[in-house]
Write an enzyme that holds these catalytic residues in place. Structure first.
Site, short mmCIF file in Angstrom:
data_model
loop_
_atom_site.label_atom_id
_atom_site.label_comp_id
_atom_site.label_asym_id
_atom_site.label_seq_id
_atom_site.Cartn_x
_atom_site.Cartn_y
_atom_site.Cartn_z
N ASP A 88 3.15 -1.43 -10.10
CA ASP A 88 4.33 -2.17 -10.55
C ASP A 88 5.39 -2.00 -9.46
OD1 ASP A 88 6.38 -3.44 -11.80
OD2 ASP A 88 6.54 -2.07 -13.49
N TRP A 113 2.17 8.65 -9.21
CA TRP A 113 1.43 8.49 -10.45
C TRP A 113 0.02 8.09 -10.06
CZ3 TRP A 113 4.50 4.57 -8.69
CH2 TRP A 113 4.00 3.29 -8.73
N ASP A 132 5.77 5.93 -3.88
CA ASP A 132 6.85 5.05 -3.48
C ASP A 132 7.37 5.44 -2.10
OD1 ASP A 132 6.68 3.67 -5.83
OD2 ASP A 132 8.35 4.70 -6.80
N TRP A 164 9.81 6.76 -8.28
CA TRP A 164 9.34 8.11 -7.97
C TRP A 164 9.93 8.63 -6.66
CZ3 TRP A 164 6.66 10.82 -11.52
CH2 TRP A 164 6.12 10.10 -12.57
N TYR A 175 14.49 2.58 -3.81
CA TYR A 175 13.08 2.21 -3.75
C TYR A 175 12.88 1.08 -2.74
CZ TYR A 175 8.80 -0.19 -5.07
OH TYR A 175 7.58 -0.82 -5.05
N THR A 178 5.60 0.37 -2.42
CA THR A 178 4.63 1.34 -2.92
C THR A 178 3.33 1.26 -2.12
OG1 THR A 178 5.54 1.09 -5.14
CG2 THR A 178 3.37 2.09 -4.98
#
Length: 187
Positions: A88, A113, A132, A164, A175, A178
């Site tokens: 995501d 994660w 991230d 994260w 951010y 990812t």
């Protein structure tokens, strides 16, 4: 004086027999063991596939894949690329990085994660550690929202909406994108 019922006399006899055969220390020890065991019960391994409901199907190889998500292994910049099964965010491939490295000027978050994704190319399931890249403005390109099986934020181990960037090298909690490196085989 009131006459005792049969039930009361049986309970009294059971209580007296138990008291004569067990001491207070053994009772307190057993009670403590029960309380500690009850506290450790949530730490036991649990099969969490049921949380996906009818969206989980067994592949012919015994691996699991989600119904509706058709992974491919050709274009890593596409949202249906097999490594992006639960991502995501923005793909670093489209932002100057790669599947395993952050773009220049951003730093890798120490936390991640983890999800398991099925690779249709070799028919194997792999653990992917989504991490991230932080410190630059959001890339905004190749935004993928694969959220099937996601739970609310109060269950962070199953939520991919959390940024994260905690503990990244720079002070910024911004951010950027990812990455999705392989941790190892899941099967």
């Amino acid at each position: 004086m009131k006459k005792e019922s049969g039930f009361d006399s049986k309970i009294e006899k059971l209580a007296r027999t138990t008291a004569s055969k067990t001491g207070r220390r053994s009772f307190i020890g057993r009670l403590g063991g029960f309380l500690v065991g009850s506290a450790l019960l949530p730490l036991l391994p649990v099969d969490r596939r049921s949380r996906l409901g009818g969206e989980v199907q067994a592949a012919t190889t015994g691996n699991l894949t989600r119904a509706g998500f058709k992974p491919q292994d050709k274009d890593p910049k596409a949202c249906d690329y097999w490594r992006h099964c639960t991502i995501d965010g923005n793909l670093c491939d489209c932002c100057g990085g790669s599947l395993t490295s952050c773009p220049p000027g951003s730093s890798l978050s120490p936390s991640s994660w983890v999800a398991s994704c099925f690779n249709p190319g070799d028919q194997q399931t792999y653990l992917i550690a989504y991490r991230d890249c932080c410190g630059k403005q959001t890339c905004g390109r190749c935004n993928c929202v694969n959220t099937q099986g996601e739970l609310p934020v109060y269950r962070p181990e199953f939520n991919n909406d959390i940024v994260w960037c905690f503990g990244a090298d720079n002070d910024a909690m911004t951010y950027h994108c990812t990455i999705s490196p392989i941790v190892g085989k899941a099967s």
